[in-house]
Design a protein around this motif. Structure first.
Motif, PDB file in Angstrom:
ATOM      1  N   ASP A  93      44.521  51.883 -49.472  1.00 61.38           N
ATOM      2  CA  ASP A  93      44.600  50.345 -49.255  1.00 61.38           C
ATOM      3  C   ASP A  93      44.853  49.721 -48.202  1.00 61.38           C
ATOM      4  OD1 ASP A  93      44.881  50.236 -52.348  1.00 61.38           O
ATOM      5  OD2 ASP A  93      47.557  50.187 -52.036  1.00 61.38           O
ATOM      6  N   ARG A  94      43.601  48.113 -47.884  1.00 63.64           N
ATOM      7  CA  ARG A  94      43.805  47.936 -46.391  1.00 63.64           C
ATOM      8  C   ARG A  94      45.052  46.460 -46.363  1.00 63.64           C
ATOM      9  NH1 ARG A  94      41.562  51.509 -43.666  1.00 63.64           N
ATOM     10  NH2 ARG A  94      41.204  50.270 -42.110  1.00 63.64           N
ATOM     11  N   TRP A  95      44.466  45.719 -45.726  1.00 65.56           N
ATOM     12  CA  TRP A  95      45.266  43.938 -45.341  1.00 65.56           C
ATOM     13  C   TRP A  95      45.473  43.537 -46.957  1.00 65.56           C
ATOM     14  CZ3 TRP A  95      44.109  39.150 -46.402  1.00 65.56           C
ATOM     15  CH2 TRP A  95      44.321  38.115 -45.988  1.00 65.56           C
ATOM     16  N   PHE A  96      43.692  43.255 -46.967  1.00 67.02           N
ATOM     17  CA  PHE A  96      43.706  42.326 -48.491  1.00 67.02           C
ATOM     18  C   PHE A  96      44.619  43.160 -49.842  1.00 67.02           C
ATOM     19  CE2 PHE A  96      42.065  41.364 -52.456  1.00 67.02           C
ATOM     20  CZ  PHE A  96      41.707  40.050 -52.429  1.00 67.02           C
ATOM     21  N   GLN A  97      45.043  44.266 -50.148  1.00 67.09           N
ATOM     22  CA  GLN A  97      45.462  44.750 -51.166  1.00 67.09           C
ATOM     23  C   GLN A  97      47.520  45.154 -50.757  1.00 67.09           C
ATOM     24  OE1 GLN A  97      42.384  46.504 -49.623  1.00 67.09           O
ATOM     25  NE2 GLN A  97      41.299  46.038 -50.912  1.00 67.09           N
ATOM     26  N   GLN A  98      47.474  44.943 -49.586  1.00 63.22           N
ATOM     27  CA  GLN A  98      48.856  45.056 -49.220  1.00 63.22           C
ATOM     28  C   GLN A  98      49.691  43.369 -48.636  1.00 63.22           C
ATOM     29  OE1 GLN A  98      49.037  47.455 -45.530  1.00 63.22           O
ATOM     30  NE2 GLN A  98      48.700  49.058 -46.695  1.00 63.22           N
ATOM     31  N   ASN A  99      48.578  42.815 -48.584  1.00 62.78           N
ATOM     32  CA  ASN A  99      49.281  41.422 -48.529  1.00 62.78           C
ATOM     33  C   ASN A  99      48.672  39.748 -49.164  1.00 62.78           C
ATOM     34  OD1 ASN A  99      51.314  41.471 -45.708  1.00 62.78           O
ATOM     35  ND2 ASN A  99      49.174  42.860 -45.746  1.00 62.78           N
ATOM     36  N   ALA A 100      47.657  40.341 -50.119  1.00 63.13           N
ATOM     37  CA  ALA A 100      46.387  39.131 -50.874  1.00 63.13           C
ATOM     38  C   ALA A 100      47.701  38.407 -51.739  1.00 63.13           C
ATOM     39  CB  ALA A 100      45.839  38.899 -50.569  1.00 63.13           C
ATOM     40  N   GLY A 101      48.302  39.334 -52.537  1.00 66.96           N
ATOM     41  CA  GLY A 101      49.443  38.901 -53.257  1.00 66.96           C
ATOM     42  C   GLY A 101      48.570  38.538 -55.273  1.00 66.96           C
ATOM     43  N   ASP A 102      49.214  38.426 -55.781  1.00 63.21           N
ATOM     44  CA  ASP A 102      48.792  38.182 -57.407  1.00 63.21           C
ATOM     45  C   ASP A 102      47.829  37.512 -57.193  1.00 63.21           C
ATOM     46  OD1 ASP A 102      50.653  40.312 -58.366  1.00 63.21           O
ATOM     47  OD2 ASP A 102      51.764  39.190 -58.940  1.00 63.21           O
ATOM     48  N   ASP A 103      47.853  36.417 -56.540  1.00 61.43           N
ATOM     49  CA  ASP A 103      46.849  35.336 -56.754  1.00 61.43           C
ATOM     50  C   ASP A 103      45.263  35.182 -56.370  1.00 61.43           C
ATOM     51  OD1 ASP A 103      48.201  33.387 -58.572  1.00 61.43           O
ATOM     52  OD2 ASP A 103      49.197  33.110 -56.294  1.00 61.43           O
ATOM     53  N   ALA A 104      44.974  36.581 -55.553  1.00 62.37           N
ATOM     54  CA  ALA A 104      43.581  37.040 -54.492  1.00 62.37           C
ATOM     55  C   ALA A 104      43.088  37.065 -55.640  1.00 62.37           C
ATOM     56  CB  ALA A 104      44.494  37.989 -54.012  1.00 62.37           C
ATOM     57  N   PRO A 105      41.554  36.489 -55.663  1.00 63.43           N
ATOM     58  CA  PRO A 105      40.403  37.044 -56.203  1.00 63.43           C
ATOM     59  C   PRO A 105      40.377  38.050 -56.514  1.00 63.43           C
ATOM     60  CG  PRO A 105      40.107  36.279 -54.143  1.00 63.43           C
ATOM     61  CD  PRO A 105      41.494  35.725 -54.215  1.00 63.43           C
ATOM     62  N   ALA A 106      39.917  38.654 -57.634  1.00 61.66           N
ATOM     63  CA  ALA A 106      39.451  40.081 -58.315  1.00 61.66           C
ATOM     64  C   ALA A 106      38.302  40.322 -56.810  1.00 61.66           C
ATOM     65  CB  ALA A 106      38.965  40.117 -59.043  1.00 61.66           C
ATOM     66  N   ALA A 107      36.962  39.331 -56.396  1.00 60.14           N
ATOM     67  CA  ALA A 107      36.118  39.576 -56.280  1.00 60.14           C
ATOM     68  C   ALA A 107      35.444  38.340 -55.571  1.00 60.14           C
ATOM     69  CB  ALA A 107      35.153  40.421 -57.420  1.00 60.14           C
ATOM     70  N   ILE A 108      34.757  38.408 -54.342  1.00 60.60           N
ATOM     71  CA  ILE A 108      34.304  37.327 -53.852  1.00 60.60           C
ATOM     72  C   ILE A 108      32.638  37.642 -53.679  1.00 60.60           C
ATOM     73  CG2 ILE A 108      34.228  35.937 -52.000  1.00 60.60           C
ATOM     74  CD1 ILE A 108      37.265  37.109 -51.650  1.00 60.60           C
ATOM     75  N   ALA A 109      31.798  36.470 -54.230  1.00 60.59           N
ATOM     76  CA  ALA A 109      30.147  36.754 -53.823  1.00 60.59           C
ATOM     77  C   ALA A 109      30.633  35.749 -52.549  1.00 60.59           C
ATOM     78  CB  ALA A 109      29.067  36.307 -54.378  1.00 60.59           C
ATOM     79  N   TYR A 110      29.887  36.326 -51.382  1.00 58.69           N
ATOM     80  CA  TYR A 110      29.083  35.901 -50.569  1.00 58.69           C
ATOM     81  C   TYR A 110      27.623  35.523 -49.585  1.00 58.69           C
ATOM     82  CZ  TYR A 110      29.347  34.925 -45.096  1.00 58.69           C
ATOM     83  OH  TYR A 110      29.694  34.334 -44.073  1.00 58.69           O
ATOM     84  N   PHE A 111      26.786  34.846 -49.997  1.00 61.47           N
ATOM     85  CA  PHE A 111      25.287  34.610 -49.753  1.00 61.47           C
ATOM     86  C   PHE A 111      25.361  33.524 -48.664  1.00 61.47           C
ATOM     87  CE2 PHE A 111      26.152  34.361 -54.336  1.00 61.47           C
ATOM     88  CZ  PHE A 111      24.870  35.183 -54.889  1.00 61.47           C
ATOM     89  N   SER A 112      24.141  34.387 -47.855  1.00 62.13           N
ATOM     90  CA  SER A 112      23.561  34.273 -46.730  1.00 62.13           C
ATOM     91  C   SER A 112      22.632  34.530 -46.476  1.00 62.13           C
ATOM     92  CB  SER A 112      24.395  34.545 -45.502  1.00 62.13           C
ATOM     93  OG  SER A 112      23.874  34.492 -44.440  1.00 62.13           O
ATOM     94  N   PRO A 113      21.539  33.365 -45.913  1.00 63.83           N
ATOM     95  CA  PRO A 113      20.199  34.222 -45.889  1.00 63.83           C
ATOM     96  C   PRO A 113      20.227  35.036 -44.604  1.00 63.83           C
ATOM     97  CG  PRO A 113      20.229  32.183 -44.390  1.00 63.83           C
ATOM     98  CD  PRO A 113      21.958  32.489 -45.335  1.00 63.83           C
ATOM     99  N   GLU A 114      20.437  35.260 -44.346  1.00 62.72           N
ATOM    100  CA  GLU A 114      20.331  36.386 -42.874  1.00 62.72           C
ATOM    101  C   GLU A 114      21.982  37.029 -42.928  1.00 62.72           C
ATOM    102  OE1 GLU A 114      20.579  35.111 -38.517  1.00 62.72           O
ATOM    103  OE2 GLU A 114      19.128  33.327 -39.791  1.00 62.72           O
ATOM    104  N   PHE A 115      21.496  38.207 -42.388  1.00 65.39           N
ATOM    105  CA  PHE A 115      22.700  38.880 -42.453  1.00 65.39           C
ATOM    106  C   PHE A 115      22.127  39.873 -41.148  1.00 65.39           C
ATOM    107  CE2 PHE A 115      23.948  37.627 -46.391  1.00 65.39           C
ATOM    108  CZ  PHE A 115      25.204  38.625 -46.140  1.00 65.39           C
ATOM    109  N   GLY A 116      23.478  40.138 -40.150  1.00 65.43           N
ATOM    110  CA  GLY A 116      23.144  40.971 -38.231  1.00 65.43           C
ATOM    111  C   GLY A 116      24.325  41.643 -39.047  1.00 65.43           C
ATOM    112  N   ILE A 117      23.426  43.636 -39.318  1.00 65.26           N
ATOM    113  CA  ILE A 117      25.010  44.212 -39.686  1.00 65.26           C
ATOM    114  C   ILE A 117      24.415  45.116 -38.752  1.00 65.26           C
ATOM    115  CG2 ILE A 117      25.844  46.048 -40.892  1.00 65.26           C
ATOM    116  CD1 ILE A 117      25.551  43.454 -42.494  1.00 65.26           C
TER     117      ILE A 117
END
Length: 857
Positions: A93-117
């Motif tokens: 568990d990290r920040w989201f699991q400990q703090n986001a609460g029951d209203d938090a989204p189950a998943a989020i899709a993040y679209f971008s034309p480029e990603f600099g990893i």
């Protein structure tokens, strides 16, 4: 002879070393120093030669060395600990699991034309991609359930080199997917997943690769498959390349194909379907059309009407705009879009006239002959934001035409200022200093970095010199390689051994090279710049980098001007231009600079995160008050270059701002850097470094940015999405309500406003009784919010610092006429004014401005 096909053969690791493959295949290694140290232990020379690419390095390690490591108990224990640490990171568990609460989204899709990893996955061109990469890394660190979506560009962006005359030259090396830290998404029967979209006269097919960015999967769509014609195989050839039609095909694949790839990924992995879709800039905007198709046309879907499907899709969509420059927005010919969404549409069944209306510039001054991807992005998303406070303001002005009935400050575009991923961009030596004094780079506390006062000044100064030396060494190696490529002989490059000095004030400038970023502002007075570079007591040195778009001849000319100046034997030991700016170059560059320079034409810098990275490494910013610097400069954490706003002549403006820059460097920046106490420390400089870390540290980190996105956009979007999604009745009711309100709004008017209760001379604290008589036509009082808006008055009765207060329904007359009452307390002195307005009201609206209608008294 040339090979007809190329591929990378990966090594067969001995069983005791199998975890090396797991560590190499998860990109967490790119920001996790301990994992990088494990790879360096395998073979230090191969690690260095590979450009710190573990997949490439493991392919070069000899079987004998692998056998030796397999028998090394100490190494195996270290490997075991690294693998266990990765497993805990991926599952705990990290920040989201400990703090986001029951209203938090189950998943989020993040679209971008480029990603600099990382530089070993070159799928980025500049700030947009680096920001998207930091977004995913931070989401992973915080446990936010994001799925990234992009294209896999077979040639990446481009590699930059220089000709002998200093002209930018581009090459496009082929990337072998088998040699990248990615894997094919496969069905349970091991066949590769493929998505397909219809295009005029053909079908565009793409396979799906997956990059593991810590806990976050990044889906990469690749059109280089046998099912495609040669032309369609080239759709994912390179980033931001090709014709207008080529770009349209890329964005169709990213948006429409990306949604289909996510559906396949969720089905195969049994993971939750995204409740929120985040469009990072307009390039992926077609995803909204695919979601409408799923809801309105798909046989297995609910078969909603278009308007209801639009409301369902909008409720869970977030759109982030990144450009304050209209030329940076994709605009396609309307006829071309109509052709692509005609009889063989990528989203069959979705009416082409409704699609065209979504991207139409139907506002005053708009061009109805084009299809604007940003305009579609705003219309398909219920929540939108810019990437700094100033950029939010600029964006509300740029797109005010979409909400013409509202003042600019009420246009529904908020702002979330960008941040940077500290573990990626902060030098290990700086992280060690932070750890030693207990600084928490992810803390929300305003005083989180105050512990930097515990770092002894000598230790801080010595660390910066180490980082400066590393930059000098890296710059010399890159400069030598560049000159050899430009045609110089090794024997004539001895001078490079004396280029740059680790004890000289070092200023960095690196970014893309569009004209508004003004790469050559420093050259307005070449002799003045030379004097600063060669000052006998307080010299400066400049490290410069940046790429111009291959089609931008003007940008290439700016690069050539800088290169020619830096080629001058008189100054070439003090100023360098380093070609092929990328993540690998940036990582020693930011920490090694004492000052980060940014001089865009205000207000065209949306945010500008490079200065944030320098600040986290103890660098000071020297910048025009634009982007994030306009928001967080406080007078003591760097310097603000005076901006000649309002000067219409661009040459005169550049002259004014360039000379202001020279003056600042000479009289303040260099003077403070070289002001040493008896022990040889620049005490006042170090005070500014400490203050920079304390004032900016908690703000510029991307963990703050992701908390803002989660709390202000993702959670509210998920809540609204659930309200309209659980049985679709909410969405249908909202769509019907919007149609009814739009149809009935012309009859809404404020007939009369009465006030009472004030003396002849109003005084602060006085109370005014208000009555507003309002006609609503066929609408009901519950459909509207009647407000009094008050504030200071300036100019021709313009209200500023406005405050809105709802009035209460008190009387119902015949023929749709009503009375609303309220009390207004005079809480300020000076010129004061008020008006009454009527707005649409519905609990499913993200903002009253959503429908774009308002009636004023």
């Amino acid at each position: 002879m040339r090979a007809i096909r190329r591929f990378t053969v990966r090594p067969a690791l001995p069983e005791p070393l199998a975890a090396l493959g797991d560590l190499a295949s998860n990109l967490r290694w790119s920001w996790h120093q301990e994992t990088q140290d494990v790879f360096a232990t395998v073979d230090a020379e191969a690690w260095k030669r590979s450009g710190k690419d573990p997949v490439k390095m493991l392919g070069e390690v000899s079987p004998a060395r692998l056998t030796e490591l397999a028998g090394d108990k100490k190494f195996r224990k270290r490997l075991e600990l690294a693998a266990a640490d990765l497993d805990q990171y991926l599952t705990g568990d990290r920040w989201f699991q400990q703090n986001a609460g029951d209203d938090a989204p189950a998943a989020i899709a993040y679209f971008s034309p480029e990603f600099g990893i990382t530089s070993v996955l070159p799928q980025y061109s500049g700030g947009l991609g680096i920001l998207a990469g930091d977004h995913l890394k931070t989401a992973s660190d915080m446990g936010i359930p994001i799925i990234g979506v992009c294209l896999l560009y077979r040639h990446g962006y481009f590699r930059q080199a220089l000709s002998f005359e200093g002209w930018q030259q581009e090459t496009y090396p082929v990337l072998d997917p088998d040699g990248l830290p990615i894997s094919l998404l496969r069905e349970v029967d091991d066949t590769p997943v493929k998505v397909a979209i219809d295009v005029p006269g053909d079908t565009l097919v793409a396979r799906v690769w997956v990059a593991s960015v810590g806990r976050v999967p990044l889906l990469l769509l690749d059109s280089d498959v046998e099912e495609n014609s040669l032309a369609l195989r080239e759709v994912t050839d390179r980033l931001y390349g090709g014709t207008t039609e080529h770009r349209l095909l890329q964005e169709l694949l990213l948006g429409v194909g990306g949604v289909r790839a996510i559906r396949a990924y969720s089905r195969i992995n049994g993971s939750p379907a995204p409740e929120v879709f985040h469009t990072n800039e307009g390039h992926a905007g077609f995803l909204g059309l695919e979601r409408i198709r799923e809801l309105s046309v798909e046989e297995s879907g609910p078969r909603l009407d278009f308007d209801t499907a639009l409301e369902v899709s909008r409720a869970g969509t977030v759109f982030t705009t990144h450009t304050p420059v209209p030329a940076g927005i994709d605009r396609f010919p309307r006829d071309l879009v109509a052709q692509y969404f005609g009889s063989t549409s990528p989203t069959p069944g979705v009416p082409v006239d409704r699609i065209l209306a979504l991207g139409e510039e139907s506002y005053a001054g708009g061009d109805r002959g084009v299809f604007n991807m940003a305009v579609m992005g705003f219309r398909l998303a219920q929540r939108a934001n810019g990437v700094s406070l100033l950029h939010g303001h600029v964006s509300r002005g740029m797109f005010n035409g979409l909400w013409p009935a509202f003042d600019e400050d009420e246009v529904p575009i908020t702002s979330i200022t960008n941040g940077v991923h500290a573990p990626t961009w902060v030098a290990p030596e700086v992280l060690t200093l932070a750890d030693e004094v207990g600084a928490d780079l992810d803390s929300e506390a305003a005083d989180a970095f105050d512990v930097v006062d515990k770092i002894p000044g000598k230790k801080l100064w010595d660390t910066k010199r180490v980082l400066r030396q590393r930059l000098v060494d890296d710059a010399r190696a890159r400069l030598r390689a560049s000159w050899l490529k430009r045609g110089a002989a090794t024997a004539e490059l001895g001078w490079i051994d004396n280029v740059l000095d680790p004890d000289v004030l070092t200023i960095g400038f690196a970014r893309r090279v569009p004209s508004y970023k003004r790469l050559t502002l420093m050259l307005r007075d070449p002799e003045r710049l030379k004097a600063l570079l060669l000052h006998p007591e307080r010299p400066i040195q400049l490290v410069i980098a940046g790429k111009a778009h291959p089609a931008d001849e003007g940008g290439k000319k700016l690069i050539q001007e800088i290169v020619r100046f830096s080629d001058d034997p008189e100054v070439r030991h003090r100023i360098v231009f380093l070609p092929n700016y990328d993540i690998a170059m940036a990582q020693p560059l930011y920490p090694g600079c004492d000052v980060w320079l940014n001089n865009p034409l205000r207000p065209y810098e949306a945010c500008g995160t490079s200065g944030m990275k320098a600040a986290l490494n103890g660098g000071l910013n020297l910048s025009i008050l634009d982007g994030w610097w306009d928001e967080w400069y406080d007078g003591d954490n760097g310097w603000a270059i005076p901006s000649a706003d309002g000067v219409d002549d661009p040459d005169r403006r550049d002259d004014i701002e360039a000379h202001a820059l020279y003056d600042l460097i000479e009289s303040e920046v260099a003077a403070r850097f070289y002001d040493l106490d008896p022990s040889g420390l620049p005490v006042r400089w170090l005070e500014m470094v400490r203050h920079t870390l304390k004032s900016l540290g908690p703000k510029v980190v991307s963990s703050r940015m992701l908390r803002d996105y989660t709390e202000r956009l993702y959670v509210p979007a998920a809540q609204t999405s659930r309200l309209v999604n659980h049985d679709y009745k909410g969405a249908a009711a909202l769509a019907d309500w919007k149609q009814r309100v739009r149809a009935g709004w012309p009859a809404v008017r404020v007939d009369h406003v009465e006030s009472a209760g004030l003396e002849d001379v109003p005084e602060m604290g006085g109370v005014m009784e208000l009555r507003a008589f309002v006609s609503l036509g066929d609408l009901a009082p519950d459909d509207v919010d009647v407000q009094v808006v008050h504030g200071r008055v300036r100019g021709e009765d313009d209200l500023v610092d406005q405050v809105a207060q709802s009035l209460t329904l008190t009387e119902n007359f015949e023929a749709g006429r009503y009375r609303f009452d309220g009390r207004l307390t005079l809480s300020r002195t000076g010129p004061f004014g008020y008006t009454v307005r009527v707005l649409p009201r519905n609990e499913l609206l993200a903002t009253p401005a959503e429908l774009g209608v308002v009636t004023l008294a």
